[in-house]
Write a protein that holds these residues in place. Sequence first.
Motif, PDB file in Angstrom:
ATOM      1  N   MET A  45       0.861  -1.177   0.000  1.00  0.00           N
ATOM      2  CA  MET A  45       0.000   0.000   0.000  1.00  0.00           C
ATOM      3  C   MET A  45       0.897   1.227   0.000  1.00  0.00           C
ATOM      4  SD  MET A  45      -3.076  -1.173   2.573  1.00  0.00           S
ATOM      5  CE  MET A  45      -2.265  -2.492   3.488  1.00  0.00           C
ATOM      6  N   GLY A  46       0.810   2.000  -1.080  1.00  0.00           N
ATOM      7  CA  GLY A  46       1.772   3.072  -1.261  1.00  0.00           C
ATOM      8  C   GLY A  46       3.132   2.443  -1.495  1.00  0.00           C
ATOM      9  N   SER A  86      -7.280   0.631  14.109  1.00  0.00           N
ATOM     10  CA  SER A  86      -7.203   0.857  12.679  1.00  0.00           C
ATOM     11  C   SER A  86      -6.746   2.285  12.389  1.00  0.00           C
ATOM     12  CB  SER A  86      -8.570   0.603  12.033  1.00  0.00           C
ATOM     13  OG  SER A  86      -8.547   0.892  10.658  1.00  0.00           O
ATOM     14  N   ASP A  87      -5.863   2.432  11.405  1.00  0.00           N
ATOM     15  CA  ASP A  87      -5.328   3.728  10.970  1.00  0.00           C
ATOM     16  C   ASP A  87      -4.529   4.434  12.058  1.00  0.00           C
ATOM     17  OD1 ASP A  87      -6.509   3.442   8.423  1.00  0.00           O
ATOM     18  OD2 ASP A  87      -8.414   4.195   9.193  1.00  0.00           O
ATOM     19  N   ASP A  88      -4.012   3.660  12.999  1.00  0.00           N
ATOM     20  CA  ASP A  88      -3.168   4.196  14.080  1.00  0.00           C
ATOM     21  C   ASP A  88      -1.839   3.459  14.020  1.00  0.00           C
ATOM     22  OD1 ASP A  88      -1.995   5.119  16.406  1.00  0.00           O
ATOM     23  OD2 ASP A  88      -3.841   5.006  17.575  1.00  0.00           O
ATOM     24  N   ASN A  89      -0.739   4.180  14.191  1.00  0.00           N
ATOM     25  CA  ASN A  89       0.569   3.536  14.093  1.00  0.00           C
ATOM     26  C   ASN A  89       1.119   3.081  15.440  1.00  0.00           C
ATOM     27  OD1 ASN A  89       1.077   6.084  15.109  1.00  0.00           O
ATOM     28  ND2 ASN A  89       2.907   6.435  13.871  1.00  0.00           N
ATOM     29  N   LYS A  90       0.280   3.107  16.475  1.00  0.00           N
ATOM     30  CA  LYS A  90       0.721   2.651  17.799  1.00  0.00           C
ATOM     31  C   LYS A  90       0.211   1.232  18.064  1.00  0.00           C
ATOM     32  CE  LYS A  90       0.640   7.314  19.785  1.00  0.00           C
ATOM     33  NZ  LYS A  90       0.011   7.958  18.623  1.00  0.00           N
ATOM     34  N   VAL A  91       1.106   0.391  18.583  1.00  0.00           N
ATOM     35  CA  VAL A  91       0.756  -0.967  19.004  1.00  0.00           C
ATOM     36  C   VAL A  91       1.126  -1.100  20.476  1.00  0.00           C
ATOM     37  CG1 VAL A  91       1.154  -3.431  18.675  1.00  0.00           C
ATOM     38  CG2 VAL A  91       1.144  -1.905  16.691  1.00  0.00           C
ATOM     39  N   ARG A  92       0.159  -1.455  21.283  1.00  0.00           N
ATOM     40  CA  ARG A  92       0.404  -1.590  22.723  1.00  0.00           C
ATOM     41  C   ARG A  92       0.565  -3.066  23.077  1.00  0.00           C
ATOM     42  NH1 ARG A  92      -0.135   1.664  27.171  1.00  0.00           N
ATOM     43  NH2 ARG A  92      -0.664   0.668  29.149  1.00  0.00           N
ATOM     44  N   PRO A 103       0.714   3.340   9.767  1.00  0.00           N
ATOM     45  CA  PRO A 103      -0.399   2.872  10.609  1.00  0.00           C
ATOM     46  C   PRO A 103      -0.847   1.460  10.285  1.00  0.00           C
ATOM     47  CG  PRO A 103      -1.211   4.325   8.886  1.00  0.00           C
ATOM     48  CD  PRO A 103       0.279   4.364   8.787  1.00  0.00           C
ATOM     49  N   VAL A 104      -1.510   0.857  11.250  1.00  0.00           N
ATOM     50  CA  VAL A 104      -2.167  -0.428  11.061  1.00  0.00           C
ATOM     51  C   VAL A 104      -3.362  -0.221  10.131  1.00  0.00           C
ATOM     52  CG1 VAL A 104      -3.456  -2.265  12.251  1.00  0.00           C
ATOM     53  CG2 VAL A 104      -1.433  -1.218  13.339  1.00  0.00           C
ATOM     54  N   ARG A 105      -3.633  -1.200   9.272  1.00  0.00           N
ATOM     55  CA  ARG A 105      -4.750  -1.097   8.338  1.00  0.00           C
ATOM     56  C   ARG A 105      -5.684  -2.295   8.494  1.00  0.00           C
ATOM     57  NH1 ARG A 105      -4.443   4.165   6.618  1.00  0.00           N
ATOM     58  NH2 ARG A 105      -2.504   4.609   5.496  1.00  0.00           N
ATOM     59  N   MET A 112      -3.967  -5.739   9.078  1.00  0.00           N
ATOM     60  CA  MET A 112      -2.661  -5.758   8.421  1.00  0.00           C
ATOM     61  C   MET A 112      -1.708  -4.809   9.142  1.00  0.00           C
ATOM     62  SD  MET A 112      -3.374  -7.763   5.730  1.00  0.00           S
ATOM     63  CE  MET A 112      -2.118  -7.449   4.489  1.00  0.00           C
ATOM     64  N   VAL A 113      -0.463  -5.247   9.305  1.00  0.00           N
ATOM     65  CA  VAL A 113       0.544  -4.412   9.966  1.00  0.00           C
ATOM     66  C   VAL A 113       1.697  -4.173   8.997  1.00  0.00           C
ATOM     67  CG1 VAL A 113      -0.024  -5.104  12.318  1.00  0.00           C
ATOM     68  CG2 VAL A 113       1.593  -6.481  10.984  1.00  0.00           C
TER      69      VAL A 113
END
Length: 242
Positions: A45-46, A86-92, A103-105, A112-113
């Motif tokens: 993607m991109g 979704s659409d956030d690049n943070k993973v806790r 970001p996560v999609r 998808m990561v």
Amino acid sequence: QSRVFVAMIFLLALAAFFWPVRELRSDNFIFYFPSSRRLLPFETMGNTKYLPLLQILNAVGKVGGLQEKKNSLKVWFGSAQLELRSDDNKVRVEKTTFVLPQPVRVVNGQWMVPVDFLTTVLSRLTQQTVQYQVGTNRIFIGDVKPGSFTVRLEPLPNGARLTVQFTDKVAVHTASSNGKWVMFLGDRPIEPIEPAYHFQNPYVNDIQFDDRDGIPKLILSPSSSALNFYPVQTEGGKILLA
């Protein structure tokens, strides 16, 4: 105003229609383990490669459970709990937050990561060694010692000599396909120093490494279909002369 509104709706509809076609491209990503390998599909993607989260986790362990809401996901993996949006690049992961470059999609209902998840998060979730060279489509998990090789092409009076030197013995067998010569390198994982070699030579155009189907191989493109290829292994299988 109504005409402007209708025009905006039309443009947004066109964008929604063409966006997935322009953005999405599929291929395989290979997980190499000491005694096995596993192919995972990835999407581009991109300019970013994305991998399916649950397939990643199940490849290296076992997902114990998950809780999915509209825009968020909780996953229990071993003794750890992952939280993503979704659409956030943070993973806790438990009380630690990891920030990914992209970001996560969610694509067609699948979380998808970005590929950086492998080195940023996955390496913290498993006690196994994680080896990943940025930009490649393969990762080595556990006690995997991939082999490699170097390539040299020399001109001869009536042809060219190709020398492929491997770091370890390989079980090479060859075949021809679509005007190209294919050299299968056995089951041992290979991590090439260079994925492709290009030559200014009247007999050989290029040689490329390929393992997209999980089978390491070299694909040699001759400059003419009328040329012949004579491979010989020396040094106990560590050198291929052609």
